[in-house]
Motif scaffolding. Structure first.
Motif, PDB file in Angstrom:
ATOM      1  N   PRO A  77      34.551  93.689  15.016  1.00  0.00           N
ATOM      2  CA  PRO A  77      33.710  94.609  15.769  1.00  0.00           C
ATOM      3  C   PRO A  77      33.599  93.511  16.867  1.00  0.00           C
ATOM      4  N   GLU A  78      32.775  94.289  17.819  1.00  0.00           N
ATOM      5  CA  GLU A  78      32.577  93.348  19.533  1.00  0.00           C
ATOM      6  C   GLU A  78      32.020  92.810  19.363  1.00  0.00           C
ATOM      7  N   HIS A  79      30.360  93.604  18.168  1.00  0.00           N
ATOM      8  CA  HIS A  79      29.621  91.959  18.413  1.00  0.00           C
ATOM      9  C   HIS A  79      29.707  90.876  17.298  1.00  0.00           C
ATOM     10  N   GLU A  80      30.297  91.173  16.547  1.00  0.00           N
ATOM     11  CA  GLU A  80      30.696  89.855  15.790  1.00  0.00           C
ATOM     12  C   GLU A  80      32.235  88.762  16.154  1.00  0.00           C
ATOM     13  N   ILE A  81      32.574  89.399  17.616  1.00  0.00           N
ATOM     14  CA  ILE A  81      33.995  88.929  17.871  1.00  0.00           C
ATOM     15  C   ILE A  81      33.495  86.672  18.445  1.00  0.00           C
ATOM     16  N   GLU A  82      32.301  86.716  18.705  1.00  0.00           N
ATOM     17  CA  GLU A  82      32.204  85.629  19.897  1.00  0.00           C
ATOM     18  C   GLU A  82      31.618  84.859  18.493  1.00  0.00           C
ATOM     19  N   ASN A  83      31.098  85.606  17.844  1.00  0.00           N
ATOM     20  CA  ASN A  83      30.474  84.446  16.649  1.00  0.00           C
ATOM     21  C   ASN A  83      31.623  84.229  15.387  1.00  0.00           C
ATOM     22  N   LEU A  84      32.045  84.782  15.189  1.00  0.00           N
ATOM     23  CA  LEU A  84      33.346  84.488  14.150  1.00  0.00           C
ATOM     24  C   LEU A  84      34.800  83.414  15.103  1.00  0.00           C
ATOM     25  N   ILE A  85      34.967  83.271  16.748  1.00  0.00           N
ATOM     26  CA  ILE A  85      35.430  82.377  17.119  1.00  0.00           C
ATOM     27  C   ILE A  85      34.405  81.588  17.401  1.00  0.00           C
ATOM     28  N   MET A  86      33.416  81.292  17.483  1.00  0.00           N
ATOM     29  CA  MET A  86      32.666  79.910  17.300  1.00  0.00           C
ATOM     30  C   MET A  86      32.713  79.395  15.922  1.00  0.00           C
ATOM     31  N   ARG A  87      33.263  79.993  14.896  1.00  0.00           N
ATOM     32  CA  ARG A  87      32.918  79.869  13.286  1.00  0.00           C
ATOM     33  C   ARG A  87      34.265  79.273  13.177  1.00  0.00           C
TER      34      ARG A  87
END
Ligand code: PLP
Length: 493
Positions: free
Chosen positions: A474-484
């Protein structure tokens, strides 16, 4: 004489009043098991039904029902006036029970060579996840389930019993026609619908091809890195699979010619090489087709995700350039709709259609005609194209977010180029000391489902990289997942 005393017998016949299985069924199963295991030999006398009912604290009817069933099955027999006895098929004459896990080790039950090859294909077991960043998985939550459900229910309501049988070999004409229109519009493939065989996904098409066209020992040239399940299917049927490197124009036919004798079949993913994402150049396509013509071999064109191209127009399928009927074109609905649908297709030269249809019938019968009809309607009503258009724009957006997030947070860890097609991008590890498999294992522990590029390699030794699927995140999760993911990888340095 029974080997078991009555007390021992009773202790084996433990019944559970809270079980969902009725008591007579439990008793029946327990006595049958004792007989099969040889605990009661032929001729051993069972307690009278009244006695056993009392001992077990159940009604006499329960025991009588169990005995009657076992008499019908010939495990027990009744002798008028004498009682109930273990029948003549008693397991004392059967071989002693073995642990199932030891079966392959027994000489008389040895596995086939094919089964041994199956055991080498374990890597396919990792291919089934759907968590974020899992490569090749569509946005499953975006599937138009209600349109599908109403199409499915209309098919069931309005087509009577027509689609409740096995259906015609090779699939329903209605779906073949819909697919013929689709591949012509999207891939420039001109095809008579009768050349299409509807399969249970692309994978069944690969199996049918291997089953029908390959003799044990036939050579297959296969992309390396390449599609694991396709390669293993060829190997399974005894092919001598030769790994061919990928260069920046795709499958390196020059390396293949220099390294190996002529093949019977060449397996390609020209529109979007799996997993590296390279589009095969026109020159390379022509070179391979010329080679196949002059050496009389088949080409399998796996066009698994060609609907998803975000920039420019895709080259038409290689199949369009084939004027000798040597290309077997394979398509799938796993990427455009969902993999659990298990629908795909094989486009074959007319002379081969009957062989593939018969092979499919022998192996597994047809794909469900109800599903085929539903899909045909779904395509004809425009819902399929509408969904592809919507997903193309969604995936393009998700790709942008993933690419920007990687650039922003992980430029020093990975190098990557933005793909213009498909459903994943590859992030190559900059640190040469890291291996992609353990890196992915650590990322999995953090709830992210990427895959290591090395998993797709047979002989190829290429850089270490991880495949990140953007379509199912999901778009809103991508950046957080990349940071994780970034934190996990930094932790490994
Ligand atoms: C290269 C390639 N071809 C084909 C497929 C589609 O296989 P199927 O239609 O059996 O799901 C996949 C699925 O992941 C794939 O990666």
């Amino acid at each position: 004489m029974p080997r078991q005393s009555r007390g021992a017998l009773l202790s084996t016949l433990q019944l559970d009043a809270n079980s969902r299985a009725p008591l007579y069924r439990q008793l029946e199963d327990a006595i049958r098991r004792i007989v099969i295991d040889g605990e009661l030999p032929t001729g051993a006398r069972l307690p009278a039904s009244r006695q056993l009912a009392e001992d077990l604290g159940v009604s006499r009817l329960t025991v009588k029902n169990a005995y009657e069933q076992l008499v019908t099955e010939q495990f027990l027999e009744t002798r008028p006036g004498a009682g109930t006895f273990v029948g003549r098929i008693s397991a004392t004459e059967l071989a002693p029970a073995v642990e199932l896990s030891s079966v392959p080790a027994r000489k008389s039950l040895s596995l086939s060579q094919r089964a041994n090859r199956i055991s080498q294909s374990r890597s396919v077991l990792r291919l089934g996840g759907t968590k974020p960043f899992r490569p090749g998985v569509p946005a499953l939550d975006q599937f138009p389930s209600s349109i599908w459900a109403s199409t499915h229910s209309k098919v069931l309501r309005h087509s009577g019993t027509d689609n409740l049988g096995y259906g015609p070999p090779g699939g329903l004409l209605e779906l073949k026609q819909a697919i013929a229109n689709h591949v012509q519009d999207h891939r420039g493939v001109r095809v008579d619908p009768l050349q299409i065989i509807i399969t249970a996904g692309a994978q069944q098409a690969f199996v049918l091809i291997a089953f029908t066209l390959l003799n044990p020992g036939d050579r297959v040239w296969f992309e390396d890195p390449g599609h694991i399940a396709g390669r293993d299917a060829m190997h399974l049927f005894g092919a001598d699979v030769k790994s061919v490197q990928i260069d920046n124009e795709g499958f390196d036919i020059n390396q293949a010619v220099a390294s190996y004798p002529d093949p019977q079949l060449i397996f390609l993913t020209p529109s979007h090489q799996h997993p590296l994402g390279i589009t095969m150049s026109l020159e390379r396509r022509m070179q391979i087709i010329d080679y196949a013509k002059s050496h009389n071999c088949w080409i399998v064109e796996d066009d698994y995700d060609s609907e998803f191209r975000y920039q420019g127009r895709a080259l038409p399928a290689m199949q369009c350039m084939d004027n000798q009927g040597q290309i077997l074109y394979v398509g799938s609905f796993s990427k455009t709709l969902f993999p659990g649908l298990r629908l795909g297709y094989l486009i074959a030269p007319p002379v081969m259609v009957e062989a593939f249809s018969v092979a499919q019938t022998l192996m597994s019968q047809n794909v469900s005609p109800v599903l085929q009809k539903t899909l045909a309607r779904f395509i004809d009503d425009g819902a399929y194209n509408a969904h592809i258009r919507k997903m193309r724009s969604l995936y393009s957006h998700r790709l942008d977010i993933m690419h920007n997030s990687l650039s922003k947070h992980c430029n020093d860890l990975f190098h990557f180029t933005k793909t213009d097609a498909g459903m994943h991008l590859v992030a190559w590890l900059r640190d040469r000391k890291l291996s992609d498999q353990p890196v992915c294992e650590s990322i999995w522990d953090a709830g992210i489902d990427c895959l290591p590029v090395s998993m797709y390699c047979d002989k190829a030794s290429i850089d270490q990289g991880i495949m990140l699927g953007f379509s199912c995140a999901p778009e809103h999760e991508i950046e957080n997942l990349i940071m994780r993911m970034d934190r996990v990888v930094r932790g490994l340095l």
